[in-house]
Enzyme design. Structure first.
Site: not given
Ligand code: FRU
Length: 458
Positions: A24, A40, A152, A205
């Site tokens: 993300d 991420q 999130d 999410e």
């Molecule tokens: C979405 C997610 C989020 C989480 C992150 C972890 O792709 O699952 O909800 O914070 O990725 O990497």
């Protein structure tokens, strides 16, 4: 950094991980003129999949500097991941909010027990050095009818108040969003809860809530939505609800609309830049897809990328996404389009096609990516017919018309914008070399095609 000189899947104008795994987009913002894109990041993937935040910076959205990993797992409350979150800029300071993910040892399902999901706040003066991490919410603070899947945080300021949305999964397995408010960014109070008229998936999410002109949108990434022929064709979805009424109190949500209809799009986040543009970036990838299709750059030590930066606008009642105008700087010499022609290009180009009389047309890229518009059925499709799709099959949408198509090809990425960004399709593909052959078949059309240069990256 790795030597990628011979990797023809590395892209020219999409942000990718320097090496390892990206998912993300996080903490998107502009501070004192500088744009910040966090993401991420698991740089040591597949040896170590613990996620922190990687960081790119840019003054002009075209020249990017990789600025390391300012947030890593180094506390008890984020030991299994510095998960997704957002940024708020105030008085020359950058406030980041993220979810500290913890998986406790023991016999847990990690849905109703065994998972910590703290909301954490951390402040920086320059976006590079950060102060102490402060937990502002822990599991015990969230409503009792929720599982431990709450995460999130997206934070913003409006009318002198701070607001935060968090995505969640209730104990009845319904995806919802929680709205918190604060006057100091430290103490947060539950203010509202968002759900559709009908349950829509078991988990939502990466929520986001913002206005385009005066229209509020609630953006979410739902999991657990059944597939349909023309919608919801991926394992997980991302889209928005138009929110009417007052997001702090009485509200109603219109129907869910997908942000993107391609094979590779998830977990988008938006921010407002200093020019007042609402810009969206998505993850050009999805979790848990491997049984259907794969990402072959894994073989070369890196996986996934972010989408182009897209400006979100409202025109003629429709929400639209279009690449920010800065990408036009990448254009080299252009060439007008012809109705029946084969183009030999490098794998980095832009196509702006106009089909004002709404006729059928088709295009074939590199012998394996077939795009087709059937005017009578009002159907646009993208279909992979050979191994360049790495398992990707067909995605199709119902459209009102298809009078404009704007396409960006970038080595192993394709983004297609229909009707001035009314519908978008994003996909990865894995051609065998750096050359593109594009065959266009159409009775009438006009437009241009440009080879594109590279963004600069250090
Ligand atoms: C979405 C997610 C989020 C989480 C992150 C972890 O792709 O699952 O909800 O914070 O990725 O990497």
């Amino acid at each position: 950094m790795k030597d990628y000189r011979y990797d023809h899947w590395r892209m020219g104008y999409h942000l990718m991980p320097p090496a390892g795994w990206l998912n993300d987009p996080n903490g998107l913002c502009q501070m004192d003129g500088t744009y910040h894109v966090f993401f991420q990041y698991a740089p040591e993937y597949p040896k170590n999949n613990n996620k922190g935040w990687g960081h790119y910076m840019s003054k002009n959205l075209m020249d990017w500097t990789y600025a390391g990993m300012p947030l890593k797992t180094d506390q008890d409350f984020d030991k299994d991941g510095v998960y997704s979150g957002s940024a708020l800029i105030e008085d020359g300071k950058m406030h980041l909010f993220y979810t500290g993910n913890v998986k406790e040892p023991g016999d847990h399902d990690y849905i109703t027990s065994g998972r910590g999901a703290a909301t954490v706040h951390v402040v920086s003066e320059d976006g590079i050095q950060f102060g102490e991490k402060q937990c502002v919410l822990v599991n015990a603070d969230y409503p009792a009818n929720y599982t431990c899947h709450i995460r999130d945080p997206k934070v913003w300021k409006e009318d002198g108040q701070y607001y935060m949305v968090l995505g969640g999964r209730t104990r009845e397995d319904e995806g919802r969003v929680l709205l918190y408010t604060s006057t100091d960014m430290d103490k947060w109070k539950l203010q509202n809860e968002f759900s559709g008229k009908e349950p829509f998936g078991y988990m939502w999410e990466c929520p986001d809530l913002f206005a385009v002109d005066d229209q509020y949108l609630l953006s979410v990434s739902p999991q657990g939505v059944p597939r349909e022929e023309y919608r919801y064709q991926n394992i997980y979805q991302s889209g928005y609800y138009k929110l009417n009424g007052d997001f702090r109190g009485e509200y109603s949500l219109e129907d869910f609309t997908q942000w993107d209809y391609g094979f590779d799009f998830y977990a988008p986040q938006t921010f407002m830049d200093e020019q007042g543009r609402r810009i969206l970036i998505g993850w050009m990838g999805l979790p848990d897809i491997e049984e259907e299709y794969t990402n072959k750059s894994d073989e070369n030590g890196w996986v996934h990328a972010l989408t182009m930066l897209r400006e979100v606008t409202l025109k003629e009642g429709k929400i639209r996404q279009n690449p920010v105008k800065e990408y036009q700087q990448l254009r080299k010499q252009g060439e007008p389009l012809h109705a029946e022609k084969t183009y030999h290009l490098s794998n980095s180009f832009e196509l702006d096609l106009r089909n004002p009389t709404d006729n059928d047309f088709s295009m074939l890229l590199s012998g394996g990516a077939a795009m087709e518009y059937k005017a009578e059925q009002k159907e646009f499709s993208l279909c992979f017919t050979n191994q360049i799709g790495a398992g990707r099959g067909k995605r199709k949408i119902k459209v009102n018309e298809c009078t404009k198509l704007h396409m960006f090809v970038d080595h192993s990425a394709i983004e297609i914008y229909l009707n001035e960004g009314e519908y978008v399709m994003t996909t990865r593909f894995y051609p065998k070399d750096n050359k593109a052959v594009l065959l266009i078949t159409a009775p009438t059309l006009t437009g241009n095609i440009w080879e594109l240069g590279l963004q600069s990256r250090v």
